[in-house]
Design a protein around this motif. Structure first.
Motif, short mmCIF file in Angstrom:
data_model
loop_
_atom_site.label_atom_id
_atom_site.label_comp_id
_atom_site.label_asym_id
_atom_site.label_seq_id
_atom_site.Cartn_x
_atom_site.Cartn_y
_atom_site.Cartn_z
N SER A 48 5.00 0.87 13.03
CA SER A 48 4.41 1.04 12.71
C SER A 48 3.34 1.96 12.75
CB SER A 48 4.36 0.43 10.69
OG SER A 48 3.55 0.22 11.10
N GLU A 49 2.70 3.94 11.81
CA GLU A 49 1.69 3.83 12.56
C GLU A 49 0.78 2.99 12.26
OE1 GLU A 49 1.07 7.88 11.41
OE2 GLU A 49 2.49 8.52 11.26
N ARG A 108 -1.22 2.15 15.56
CA ARG A 108 -3.36 2.22 15.50
C ARG A 108 -4.08 1.01 16.52
NH1 ARG A 108 -3.19 5.91 11.55
NH2 ARG A 108 -2.00 4.24 10.06
N LEU A 166 5.87 4.79 18.44
CA LEU A 166 6.31 5.56 17.24
C LEU A 166 7.48 5.83 17.34
CD1 LEU A 166 2.92 7.79 16.22
CD2 LEU A 166 3.43 5.65 15.76
N LEU A 220 7.24 10.92 11.51
CA LEU A 220 6.03 11.06 11.57
C LEU A 220 4.03 11.37 10.75
CD1 LEU A 220 5.29 11.21 15.44
CD2 LEU A 220 6.01 9.38 13.35
N ALA A 255 -0.65 11.99 12.83
CA ALA A 255 -0.66 11.66 14.19
C ALA A 255 0.30 13.00 15.29
CB ALA A 255 1.35 10.81 14.07
N TRP A 306 -6.92 10.39 13.16
CA TRP A 306 -5.73 8.89 12.72
C TRP A 306 -6.44 7.76 12.94
CZ3 TRP A 306 -2.71 5.79 15.87
CH2 TRP A 306 -1.40 5.94 15.59
#
Length: 473
Positions: free
Chosen positions: A245-246, A250, A340, A369, A373, A404
């Protein structure tokens, strides 16, 4: 409407087609001494082999460059198949420039002889292979093996050393021992790279970079003793999860950006960022490793070696335009894209066509996305290095301030106070469950090697980390 028999036949034919495609593109890894050593120079030996990972459900798997497998066994998710080569790190001469020359051959002289002549550079204890007990193999590469080892107890003054392992409380004593054969290094003309790896690791201290604790040599081998990171490599977990997942990506990307920014401030470019070279510790933090292609480069200079792993190689490297630290930010962008989406943005089983895609094709950004992103990926994956995010005078700080990363508190992150949501399943500091059994089941033997006769290339290799490092847990 199709009859039941037609449905079954159609389903069977689809399964047969899928099995055929997989069988022609995937190869189960079996360590082999007959592998052609001239194909690629492999620097991905630290902490285990490369493993495949699931792709996004709407994407095709990346074909392997390995020879077709005769069968395609189905394994449960807990024990995934291993692709022999997704793509190896390699180093080769630039079309315009020759590869960095090997160090000049010196008259053979032991380090003790050199110290007797010049005096010791620092008052440290000497270590050697006998100070470490090998537990198991956790990797194998072009120049040797990587072992999980435990440091034996040192005898106190006047007391015998019976080889007992270090007791808990001194430090856990569990390390990764990277062993490299001198004859192979010299034959491949990689003396410069091996010395650079050791030299760079002695200069770098960062919470997201694997630390070098000791280095030493025998007449036939080089030894690097590093912290053992028991969570396995990022590639292993990306394979298991398919995509991140983002929010998960991250944190990993922020820790990687922090580590790479630190390297750049130290005048070092890594040049081989990829999931196989990023480990995960028991707390879920990522740790950058494998500095076999790293180089010290000042702000005004460029390197012209063709090196890295093709899928992650910046266009300027492939074009032999000369590259510097900006190339690492391209690789970081490729790495983020893969986390991603499940695969790098440019893929092809033919290396030449893959290189053409990297140089010419635009990056296709998946619509699932977020716009933030998309913005970060566009910034990192600029083909012109001078326009790439991170290339300016502020370097990695420009990346850290991108929207982001708005939720990231960088001070807390670099103090390891931001806890990742995912933690690998480990049973102890010596756990190797996250390393492939094709390595851990191998006999844990540091086998003999031929002694080079062409002189001493590795003077001054011995190193013991300063006490503050050794006392850290």
């Amino acid at each position: 409407m199709l009859s039941n028999s037609k449905k079954k036949n159609k389903k069977k034919s689809l399964h047969s087609l899928l099995a055929t495609n997989l069988g022609s593109k995937l190869t189960i890894s079996i360590p082999s001494s007959t592998q052609d050593p001239e194909l690629d120079f492999d620097f991905s030996e630290v902490f285990g082999p490369s493993t495949p990972h699931n792709r996004h459900p709407h994407q095709n798997p990346i074909p392997s460059s390995s020879p077709p497998s005769t069968s395609s066994p189905t394994l449960p998710p807990a024990d995934p198949p291993v692709i022999r080569h997704r793509s190896h790190s390699f180093v080769g001469p630039s079309p315009r420039f020759t590869l960095s020359r090997s160090l000049p051959i010196h008259t053979p002289e032991s380090e003790s002889d050199a110290e007797a002549r010049n005096g010791p550079s620092v008052d440290v204890e000497k270590f050697g292979p006998g100070d470490f007990e090998i537990l198991r193999v956790v990797g194998q590469g072009a120049f040797g093996k990587v072992f999980q080892v435990v440091r034996k107890a040192r005898a106190s003054a006047g007391a015998p050393n019976n080889g007992e392992c270090k007791e808990e409380g001194d430090d856990d004593g569990i390390y990764a021992m990277k062993v490299m054969r001198k004859d192979t290094i010299i034959k491949k003309n990689h003396v410069d790279y091996m010395k650079a790896e050791r030299d760079i690791l002695t200069k770098v201290v960062h919470p997201f970079i694997v630390q070098l604790r000791y280095s030493f040599q025998t007449k036939s081998k080089l030894y690097l003793i590093l912290d053992f990171i028991n969570g396995g490599h990022l590639f292993f977990h990306l394979y298991r999860q398919g995509i991140f997942s983002e929010d998960q990506a991250r944190v990993y990307t922020a820790e990687i950006v922090s580590a790479v920014s630190h390297l750049h401030k130290c005048g070092i470019v890594h040049r081989d960022l990829k999931p196989e070279n990023i480990l995960m510790d028991a707390d879920g933090h990522v740790m950058l490793t494998d500095f076999g292609l790293a180089k010290e480069i000042d702000e005004s200079s460029r390197s012209n070696s063709l090196c890295g792993t093709t899928e992650y190689m910046a266009p300027e490297i492939l074009l032999s335009k000369g590259h510097n630290k900006d190339a690492d930010w391209w690789s970081a962008g490729i790495l983020l894209y893969e986390m991603l989406t499940g695969q790098p943005p440019f893929t092809h089983e033919n290396r030449k066509k893959l290189q053409e895609r990297i140089i010419k094709e635009k990056v296709k950004l998946p619509p699932f996305l977020t716009s933030e992103a998309h913005s970060l990926l566009k910034g990192l994956l600029q083909k012109e290095p001078s326009r790439r995010l991170g290339s300016g005078p502020s370097g990695g700080d420009d990346i850290k301030s991108h929207k982001w990363f708005q939720s990231i508190n960088w001070k807390k992150l670099e103090a390891r106070e931001l806890q990742p949501k995912f933690k690998p399943d480990v049973s102890g500091k010596d756990c190797t469950a996250n390393f492939d059994r094709c390595w851990t089941a191998m006999p844990p033997n540091d086998s003999p090697a031929a002694t080079p006769t062409a002189g001493e290339h590795f003077q001054g290799y011995t190193y013991v980390a300063p006490n503050p490092w050794l006392s850290s847990g």
